[in-house]
Design a protein around this motif. Structure first.
Motif, PDB file in Angstrom:
ATOM      1  N   ALA A 224       0.832  -1.210   0.000  1.00 50.08           N
ATOM      2  CA  ALA A 224       0.000   0.000   0.000  1.00 50.08           C
ATOM      3  C   ALA A 224       0.867   1.260   0.000  1.00 50.08           C
ATOM      4  CB  ALA A 224      -0.933   0.013   1.211  1.00 50.08           C
ATOM      5  N   TRP A 225       1.920   1.273   0.810  1.00 51.90           N
ATOM      6  CA  TRP A 225       2.797   2.459   0.829  1.00 51.90           C
ATOM      7  C   TRP A 225       3.486   2.652  -0.517  1.00 51.90           C
ATOM      8  CZ3 TRP A 225       1.932   6.270   3.712  1.00 51.90           C
ATOM      9  CH2 TRP A 225       1.608   6.142   5.078  1.00 51.90           C
ATOM     10  N   LYS A 226       3.850   1.548  -1.164  1.00 51.59           N
ATOM     11  CA  LYS A 226       4.514   1.647  -2.470  1.00 51.59           C
ATOM     12  C   LYS A 226       3.561   2.294  -3.489  1.00 51.59           C
ATOM     13  CE  LYS A 226       7.270  -1.107  -5.697  1.00 51.59           C
ATOM     14  NZ  LYS A 226       6.464  -1.181  -6.935  1.00 51.59           N
ATOM     15  N   LYS A 227       2.335   1.775  -3.513  1.00 59.54           N
ATOM     16  CA  LYS A 227       1.337   2.322  -4.440  1.00 59.54           C
ATOM     17  C   LYS A 227       1.067   3.791  -4.152  1.00 59.54           C
ATOM     18  CE  LYS A 227      -2.238  -0.525  -6.292  1.00 59.54           C
ATOM     19  NZ  LYS A 227      -3.562  -1.158  -6.075  1.00 59.54           N
ATOM     20  N   MET A 228       0.950   4.102  -2.876  1.00 56.42           N
ATOM     21  CA  MET A 228       0.644   5.489  -2.505  1.00 56.42           C
ATOM     22  C   MET A 228       1.783   6.410  -2.907  1.00 56.42           C
ATOM     23  SD  MET A 228      -1.580   5.414   1.016  1.00 56.42           S
ATOM     24  CE  MET A 228      -0.622   4.317   2.035  1.00 56.42           C
ATOM     25  N   SER A 229       3.007   5.948  -2.659  1.00 57.72           N
ATOM     26  CA  SER A 229       4.148   6.779  -3.004  1.00 57.72           C
ATOM     27  C   SER A 229       4.204   7.010  -4.516  1.00 57.72           C
ATOM     28  CB  SER A 229       5.401   6.108  -2.434  1.00 57.72           C
ATOM     29  OG  SER A 229       6.490   6.359  -3.223  1.00 57.72           O
ATOM     30  N   GLU A 230       3.950   5.953  -5.289  1.00 56.62           N
ATOM     31  CA  GLU A 230       3.950   6.083  -6.760  1.00 56.62           C
ATOM     32  C   GLU A 230       2.857   7.025  -7.250  1.00 56.62           C
ATOM     33  OE1 GLU A 230       5.849   1.634  -7.474  1.00 56.62           O
ATOM     34  OE2 GLU A 230       3.718   1.960  -7.902  1.00 56.62           O
ATOM     35  N   ALA A 231       1.769   7.101  -6.491  1.00 52.81           N
ATOM     36  CA  ALA A 231       0.645   7.949  -6.899  1.00 52.81           C
ATOM     37  C   ALA A 231       0.798   9.386  -6.392  1.00 52.81           C
ATOM     38  CB  ALA A 231      -0.662   7.346  -6.384  1.00 52.81           C
ATOM     39  N   GLY A 232       1.892   9.635  -5.672  1.00 50.14           N
ATOM     40  CA  GLY A 232       2.114  11.010  -5.200  1.00 50.14           C
ATOM     41  C   GLY A 232       1.432  11.333  -3.881  1.00 50.14           C
ATOM     42  N   VAL A 233       1.018  10.305  -3.156  1.00 48.99           N
ATOM     43  CA  VAL A 233       0.474  10.536  -1.806  1.00 48.99           C
ATOM     44  C   VAL A 233       1.660  10.843  -0.890  1.00 48.99           C
ATOM     45  CG1 VAL A 233      -0.727   9.488   0.157  1.00 48.99           C
ATOM     46  CG2 VAL A 233      -1.459   8.953  -2.195  1.00 48.99           C
ATOM     47  N   LYS A 234       1.529  11.880  -0.094  1.00 46.75           N
ATOM     48  CA  LYS A 234       2.631  12.290   0.796  1.00 46.75           C
ATOM     49  C   LYS A 234       2.455  11.665   2.167  1.00 46.75           C
ATOM     50  CE  LYS A 234       2.237  16.488  -1.761  1.00 46.75           C
ATOM     51  NZ  LYS A 234       3.437  16.856  -2.488  1.00 46.75           N
ATOM     52  N   ARG A 235       3.538  11.059   2.639  1.00 50.96           N
ATOM     53  CA  ARG A 235       3.515  10.343   3.925  1.00 50.96           C
ATOM     54  C   ARG A 235       4.106  11.263   4.998  1.00 50.96           C
ATOM     55  NH1 ARG A 235       6.345   4.430   4.032  1.00 50.96           N
ATOM     56  NH2 ARG A 235       6.115   3.888   6.228  1.00 50.96           N
ATOM     57  N   ILE A 236       3.295  11.658   5.943  1.00 51.35           N
ATOM     58  CA  ILE A 236       3.769  12.584   6.982  1.00 51.35           C
ATOM     59  C   ILE A 236       3.384  12.059   8.361  1.00 51.35           C
ATOM     60  CG2 ILE A 236       3.657  14.586   5.456  1.00 51.35           C
ATOM     61  CD1 ILE A 236       1.042  15.381   6.973  1.00 51.35           C
ATOM     62  N   GLN A 237       3.831  12.769   9.403  1.00 55.49           N
ATOM     63  CA  GLN A 237       3.489  12.432  10.779  1.00 55.49           C
ATOM     64  C   GLN A 237       2.637  13.562  11.368  1.00 55.49           C
ATOM     65  OE1 GLN A 237       4.596   9.347  11.658  1.00 55.49           O
ATOM     66  NE2 GLN A 237       5.499   9.331   9.602  1.00 55.49           N
TER      67      GLN A 237
END
Ligand code: VGL
Ligand code: ZN
Length: 242
Positions: A224-237
């Motif tokens: 899921a994180w891989k897909k999100m990263s490829e789609a430009g979803v930003k992972r923050i805290q």
């Protein structure tokens, strides 16, 4: 400066020389509190329901821990949307509906492969209620999903048939929202699908990692994180949000 731009700006400071880092006066290891949600941002709180918390029918490890994090984040947002997984009894996503199938196996549905779950979040049950400690008095919309017997819906935007819209994109766009911050349960299913659809529909999308917890079924979290990263979803805290 848009939230996104200010985040990138701080990152550049971080990546610059140590001196620049110190001159900037940023003491924390991360650029804490640099993303400031404005009137065009919405917090989406996905499925923080009893079913997904210890004692519920499909408990997500550590699920209750997201509640205080989300309660605190809420103060930073003008727009808050809450979702509820809201299944019929005998829903197609339940293993018990399919003869010979056990929870966490899969089956083939007209719309694709469906993971089969324990019976969970049945409409109107205590199990489907929002967690009692979730305090979101300013939330403007509760959107229910997965309420058609034959179709699941992990995403808050589009059902699993990939066609039927929930109306959330229209609601957000009509209110001038262009950026969503996704939190809740579970990271690798409803949170990820919601964030991915947000990108497809043209929103800027953040997932606030420590405001989520995962099911992690056969590597689903990393995928899921891989897909999100490829789609430009930003992972923050959560500490990145001012
Ligand atoms: C969810 C599995 C089944 C979720 C909902 O909220 O992530 N996961 N139904
Ligand atoms: Zn469900």
């Amino acid at each position: 400066m848009p939230a996104d731009a200010s985040f990138e700006f701080s990152r550049r400071i971080f990546l610059g020389s140590t001196a620049a880092w110190l001159v900037a006066g940023v003491g924390a290891a991360r650029a804490a509190g640099t993303i400031k949600p404005g009137p065009k941002s919405a917090l989406i709180v996905v499925d923080v329901q009893n079913c997904f918390i210890d004692g519920g029918t499909l408990p997500v490890k550590g699920g209750a821990a997201v509640v205080p994090v989300i309660n605190k984040l809420a103060a930073s947002f003008d727009n808050i949307v809450v979702t509820q997984d809201w299944h019929t009894p005998g829903h197609a996503s339940f293993a018990s509906t399919h003869a010979g199938k056990k929870p966490f196996e899969t089956t083939s549905m007209p719309y694709g492969t469906q993971v089969l779950w324990p019976d969970h979040c049945v409409q109107g049950s205590d199990d489907a209620a929002l967690h009692k400690d979730l305090k979101l008095p300013t939330a403007g919309l509760i959107i229910r999903k997965g309420f058609r017997k034959d179709v699941d819906s992990y995403s808050a935007f589009v059902e699993a048939d990939n066609k039927t819209k929930t109306g959330l994109a229209g609601y957000l766009k009509e209110r001038g929202v262009d950026t969503v911050f996704v939190t809740g349960l579970a990271t690798d299913f409803c949170v990820a699908w919601t964030a991915l659809d947000a990108r497809k529909l043209g929103f800027t999308a953040y997932v606030i990692e420590d405001a989520t917890r995962a099911i992690d079924l056969n590597g689903s979290l990393a995928a899921a994180w891989k897909k999100m990263s490829e789609a430009g979803v930003k992972r923050i805290q959560a500490s990145d949000v001012a």
